[in-house]
Design a protein around this motif. Structure first.
Motif, short mmCIF file in Angstrom:
data_model
loop_
_atom_site.label_atom_id
_atom_site.label_comp_id
_atom_site.label_asym_id
_atom_site.label_seq_id
_atom_site.Cartn_x
_atom_site.Cartn_y
_atom_site.Cartn_z
N MET A 1 0.89 -1.29 0.45
CA MET A 1 -0.21 -0.25 -0.30
C MET A 1 0.85 1.48 -0.08
O MET A 1 0.56 1.64 -0.48
CB MET A 1 -0.75 0.05 1.02
CG MET A 1 -2.07 0.78 1.11
SD MET A 1 -3.29 1.02 -0.06
CE MET A 1 -5.03 1.54 1.10
N PRO A 2 2.14 1.01 0.53
CA PRO A 2 2.50 2.60 0.88
C PRO A 2 3.25 2.85 -0.52
O PRO A 2 3.77 3.89 -0.91
CB PRO A 2 3.49 1.96 2.27
CG PRO A 2 2.93 1.24 3.44
CD PRO A 2 2.33 0.16 1.60
N GLU A 3 3.88 1.56 -1.39
CA GLU A 3 4.12 1.83 -2.36
C GLU A 3 3.27 2.35 -3.96
O GLU A 3 3.59 2.78 -3.81
CB GLU A 3 5.01 0.33 -2.92
CG GLU A 3 5.95 -0.22 -2.56
CD GLU A 3 4.72 -1.44 -1.48
OE1 GLU A 3 3.75 -2.25 -1.43
OE2 GLU A 3 5.46 -1.68 -0.12
N GLN A 6 2.83 6.55 -3.51
CA GLN A 6 4.27 6.50 -2.96
C GLN A 6 4.25 6.74 -4.55
O GLN A 6 4.53 7.97 -5.12
CB GLN A 6 5.45 5.52 -2.58
CG GLN A 6 7.37 6.57 -2.12
CD GLN A 6 7.68 6.03 -2.04
OE1 GLN A 6 8.16 4.77 -1.92
NE2 GLN A 6 8.56 6.42 -0.62
N THR A 7 3.93 6.23 -5.64
CA THR A 7 4.00 6.00 -7.57
C THR A 7 2.60 6.91 -7.51
O THR A 7 2.90 7.68 -8.23
CB THR A 7 3.40 4.60 -7.64
OG1 THR A 7 4.27 3.39 -6.74
CG2 THR A 7 4.16 4.91 -9.04
N TYR A 11 -1.59 12.20 -8.63
CA TYR A 11 -2.45 11.28 -9.10
C TYR A 11 -3.39 12.01 -7.59
O TYR A 11 -4.98 12.88 -8.21
CB TYR A 11 -3.02 10.63 -9.81
CG TYR A 11 -2.13 10.28 -11.33
CD1 TYR A 11 -2.40 10.97 -12.47
CD2 TYR A 11 -0.77 9.78 -11.05
CE1 TYR A 11 -1.59 11.53 -13.28
CE2 TYR A 11 -0.21 9.46 -12.27
CZ TYR A 11 -0.78 10.64 -13.43
OH TYR A 11 0.36 10.09 -14.09
N LEU A 12 -3.22 11.49 -6.73
CA LEU A 12 -3.94 11.34 -5.61
C LEU A 12 -3.79 12.78 -5.43
O LEU A 12 -5.33 13.34 -4.76
CB LEU A 12 -3.29 10.67 -4.48
CG LEU A 12 -3.42 9.33 -4.49
CD1 LEU A 12 -2.79 8.55 -3.34
CD2 LEU A 12 -4.53 9.06 -4.74
N LEU A 13 -3.34 13.57 -5.21
CA LEU A 13 -2.59 15.63 -4.94
C LEU A 13 -4.16 15.87 -5.82
O LEU A 13 -4.63 17.14 -5.14
CB LEU A 13 -1.85 16.21 -4.99
CG LEU A 13 -1.66 17.28 -4.42
CD1 LEU A 13 -1.67 17.48 -2.97
CD2 LEU A 13 0.06 17.92 -4.48
#
Length: 157
Positions: A1-3, A6-7, A11-13
């Motif tokens: 999940m953290p990867e 991080q990837t 896009y999430l922002l």
């Protein structure tokens, strides 16, 4: 999940920023209030109505009123007994008297605008003028048509 975070963090922002913008616009759109008033200003009535009213005010009192005519059966306040109109009790008659309405002829001459103006001032009695058809009753009573009044609206009391 953290990867995964991080990837795809850019896009999430961007998705978070878009969500905030949409929420802000939706909130601001709901806060806009529009004031719509159907009340008419006194000046909207027009000059001809104002002239007619002024002529009535200025007219000399050439006819006897119930206050000056001892044979009249008017109310002690000098007008007609407005409580003869069905749906118009003593409290409403007192309110109308405060507004200067004391005669059947006055009520018989009301148009829709005048009915709305008077009705707005009747507080919890609003709607009675049209519901109980005061204008038609007043026309019959002003004309002295007792038989027509009784046949259309029934006996008093």
């Amino acid at each position: 999940m953290p990867e995964l975070i991080q990837t795809y963090w850019p896009y999430l922002l961007i998705a978070f920023a878009i969500g905030l913008a949409v929420a802000w616009f939706a909130f601001m759109a709901n806060r806009r209030t529009s004031v719509v008033s159907e009340r008419k200003d006194v000046l909207d009535e027009g000059a001809e109505r104002a002239q007619r009213n002024q002529a009535l005010i200025d007219a000399p009192g050439g006819t006897a009123t119930p206050a000056t005519d001892p044979t009249s059966q008017g109310s002690p306040t000098g007008g007609d007994e407005l409580t003869r109109i069905k749906g118009l009790g003593p409290k409403i008659a007192a309110k109308l008297g405060e507004m200067g309405v004391t005669r059947f002829e006055q009520i018989a001459a009301w148009d829709d605008a005048e009915i709305d103006r008077i009705d707005a001032r009747l507080d919890r009695f609003q709607g009675r003028i049209r519901r109980d058809n005061w204008v038609a009753q007043a026309k019959l009573l002003a004309a002295g048509d007792e038989a027509g009044f009784v046949s259309e609206f029934g006996r008093e009391g």
